[in-house]
Design a protein around this motif. Structure first.
Motif, PDB file in Angstrom:
ATOM      1  N   GLY A   1       0.045  -6.212  -3.802  1.00 28.14           N
ATOM      2  CA  GLY A   1       0.248  -5.540  -2.530  1.00 28.14           C
ATOM      3  C   GLY A   1       0.228  -4.050  -2.707  1.00 28.14           C
ATOM      4  O   GLY A   1      -0.399  -3.514  -3.619  1.00 28.14           O
TER       5      GLY A   1
ATOM      6  N   MET B   1       6.123  -8.603   4.113  1.00 26.26           N
ATOM      7  CA  MET B   1       6.142  -7.184   4.436  1.00 26.26           C
ATOM      8  C   MET B   1       7.570  -6.759   4.737  1.00 26.26           C
ATOM      9  O   MET B   1       8.304  -7.458   5.454  1.00 26.26           O
TER      10      MET B   1
ATOM     11  N   THR C   1       4.355  -4.256   0.784  1.00 28.17           N
ATOM     12  CA  THR C   1       3.718  -5.526   1.127  1.00 28.17           C
ATOM     13  C   THR C   1       3.365  -6.290  -0.138  1.00 28.17           C
ATOM     14  O   THR C   1       3.178  -5.705  -1.213  1.00 28.17           O
TER      15      THR C   1
END
Length: 701
Positions: free
Chosen positions: A472, A527, A510
């Protein structure tokens, strides 16, 4: 697990065929070819293919060989779709206008007459029954379950179109054999064999029963790895004992080769070659101990010359040189040079980046990067439809490689039936170090919400860093914005400030481990976002806004998946005397096609005593879906959505609960599923709708 790739009509193919039929974009062939019996779209596609492959567009006549070639192509295409006994009648128009007919014989015992010369050609096809695999009997397979083994040859993943999905052809069965064999080899069964034969076929119905015989053989386990090489300067090799006791598989052999190569690469030996062979031992209790023997030829030691660049007509060379970490005179490490190539590619301004090496003296090579720059700008039209905003359209304008520094900008204007949005973003790649990008954005938004008109204008400055460990990224930003509400029909209109200037710092992290972000069937994503607004940052408002969301996806049998989404948000006003400086725009207004689907956007927000809407300070949303594939591109879903929200933190996490259940139909496209869903409200409040139809594009969570 590998799956056979079945040929299925997509919406894109249908549209393309309709456009061809309507506008006739291809020139007429000199020798007209017609195909009938496959259906309108397939007839046309096959005709165009035959015209290209036989030369009918340029030739004055088609001779016997070309006619036979066309018939063979048709037969092969039909066989691959499961039609094993098609009848193909060939009708030729001779140069004198007379016609000749011939039934094609795929065994060539009766070939097409050699004297034929066709000015026009027609193929009339009777496909016959489609052969489809209706049963699979597997013998000798113990490593996998029976259903898992059968799935390589026959799929129950879809409810409809199973005949096409399970069509029999020699090619498809051969690919299934290879896929199962690869899986066995991957599990360490290096002597495995797979053989599939037809056990029974019903010529009338096309039902085929397969018999699959599997000889697994012993499982191969690595006893030890022997490495033979000449000691080389600057080379450190991994400990071979790390591979002892693990299954001997093709993947492991690749890992051993790569680990040995990397050791020599770091020492400056770019030409190193590693050969690996297996020395099997005896079998004991179903396990064969094997010795992996690696022989390494290091090649000469090479030092780094001068990095050179070709094709950078606009890009400054200093921008490119900063992406090359090695300096002249250091050992030439191909891994580091490939990393430099990837860094240059990530700038996003090149269509291609190739790397080669050229001699630059004894033991020295120059890396040469061959670059193809992309366009300086591009313009894209945007169109879409959503249940709330309805029709929307806009334009996106992108500029690449500004000032030759690989900077980029993006301008966006979007107009819908209920909103107007514009933004301009300027991005600087690798602003700090290798992994931190910088961006500045100015934006404006006006949208008619369920109970007020939202107006937002401002600017954001942010830094973004990729987090490889999380799959992420992390973003840290500062935003200054003017938040207004007009035509306020909320229950709190008497105390709501019409405009507040907000200065905030936002952090977002994220993670994404889904197998496919557009159509997830396995994995999860998450998230977390924290926004802190304070007068100390330059604004008026003071609040703390926290949100997190996540989803989990898993298979349940064949062609069925369970999707679970969870999101939560809360706003506090620590440091403020009351909520007067909490903007209406920052409160939560749940509802919509990506929220609780029995409501339009914002309709699930709390209601006051007067029945008018209130913005929530806390909410929790749970979405659960069961998706069942109908075909390769269509699926049906059953869903349940649960929402809890609260207008005051003393009622945290929620005071009110709302529930929706419903059904939906989805069509998979290259941009995600097109969704048609109906959510029925289980416990609607007074003035709530009994249910809502939702039309949207994209996965809901």
């Amino acid at each position: 697990m590998s799956r056979l790739n079945h040929r299925i009509f997509s919406l894109r193919r249908v549209v393309a065929a309709m456009l061809l039929a309507t506008f006739g974009t291809l020139a007429d062939a000199k020798v007209p070819i017609k195909v009938s019996g496959l259906g309108w779209i397939d007839d046309r596609e096959m005709r165009l293919a035959l015209e290209r492959l036989t030369g009918a567009r340029e030739a004055d006549v088609l001779r016997a060989n070309a006619i036979e070639d066309a018939a063979v192509i048709l037969t092969s295409a039909l066989n691959d779709e499961g039609f094993q006994r098609p009848t193909i009648e060939i009708v030729t128009t001779r140069e004198d206008g007379t016609e000749e007919r011939f039934t094609f014989d795929p065994t060539f015992e009766h070939p097409v007459p050699r004297t034929w010369r066709a000015k026009a050609l027609r193929f009339r096809i009777e496909s016959g029954p489609r052969w489809r695999i209706t049963g699979v009997r597997i013998e000798g397979l113990t490593v996998l379950g029976r259903d898992d083994g059968e799935a390589y040859f026959r799929s129950d993943a879809v409810l409809l179109a199973r005949a096409r999905a399970n069509a029999y052809s020699k090619g498809r069965v051969g690919r299934s054999e290879a896929a199962l064999l690869d899986e066995l080899r991957r599990r360490g069964y290096g002597e495995a064999k797979v053989e599939a034969t037809i056990e029974q076929v019903d010529e009338r119905t096309g039902n085929v029963a397969l018999r699959v015989v599997v000889h697994e053989g012993p499982r191969w386990v690595v006893e030890r790895v022997e490495v033979s090489h000449v000691p080389a300067e600057g080379v450190t090799l991994p400990d071979p004992s790390m591979w002892s006791g693990v299954n001997a598989t093709p993947t492991l052999e690749q890992d051993v080769r790569q680990a040995l190569r990397l050791g020599f690469y770091h020492g400056g030996y770019p030409d190193v070659a590693v050969t690996l062979h297996t020395r099997p031992g005896p079998v004991h209790e179903g396990v064969r101990q094997v010795v992996l023997v690696a022989r390494v030829n290091s090649g000469p030691r090479v030092t780094m010359g001068q990095a050179r660049f070709e094709g950078n007509r606009k890009t400054r060379e200093s921008v490119l040189q900063r992406r090359v970490s090695l300096r002249p005179g250091e050992p030439l490490n191909p891994v580091e040079m490939d990393r430099a190539r990837q860094r240059i590619s990530r700038l996003g301004v090149f269509e291609s980046v190739d790397l080669r090496y050229e001699p630059a003296g004894e033991g020295t090579r120059d890396p040469v990067f061959s670059l193809k720059e992309g366009p300086a700008y591009e313009t894209n039209l945007i169109m879409g439809y959503g249940s709330y905003e309805q029709l929307r359209g806009g334009v996106e304008y992108r500029q690449m490689n500004l000032f030759g520094l690989a900077h980029q900008s993006r301008g966006l204007l979007v107009q819908s039936m209920k909103s107007t949005r514009g933004e301009y973003t300027y991005t600087v790649p690798e602003l700090f170090g290798e992994s931190i990008d910088g961006a500045a954005k100015v934006f404006g938004l006006q949208r008619q919400e369920i109970a007020f008109q939202r107006q937002e204008y401002g600017a954001t400055f942010s830094l973004r860093r990729a987090l490889a460990a999380l799959h992420g990224d992390a973003t840290l930003g500062y935003t200054f914005e003017a938040l207004r509400n007009r035509e306020n029909a909320l229950s709190t209109v008497a105390t709501d400030a019409k405009q507040l200037n907000v200065a905030s710092v936002t952090a977002v992290v994220t993670t994404d481990r889904r197998d496919n972000a557009l159509r997830p069937h396995k994995g999860y994503h998450g998230m977390v976002q924290l926004e802190l607004a304070s007068p100390k940052f330059g604004g008026v408002a003071e609040y703390q806004r926290f949100e997190f969301s996540g989803s989990y996806h898993t298979a349940w049998g064949r062609g069925r998946w369970i999707h679970v989404g969870l999101s939560h948000g809360v706003i506090t006003t620590v440091g403020a005397d009351d909520d007067r400086n909490l903007p209406v725009n920052k409160r939560f207004f749940p509802g919509g096609d990506n929220s609780i689907r029995g409501y339009q956007m914002g309709e699930a927000a709390p209601r006051g005593a007067d029945g008018r809407f209130l913005g929530a300070k806390s909410y929790a949303l749970l979405n659960v879906e069961l998706e069942q594939a109908l075909t390769q591109t269509w699926s049906v879903v059953a869903f349940a959505d649960a929402l809890g929200n609260a207008t005051q933190l003393r009622d945290y996490p929620f005071r009110e609960r709302l529930y929706s259940v419903g059904l939906g139909l989805r069509y998979q496209t290259i941009v995600g599923p097109v969704r048609l869903e109906y959510g029925r409200n289980v416990n609607p409040r007074h003035d709530d709708p009994p249910g809502t139809w939702q039309v949207s594009i994209g996965f809901p969570f």
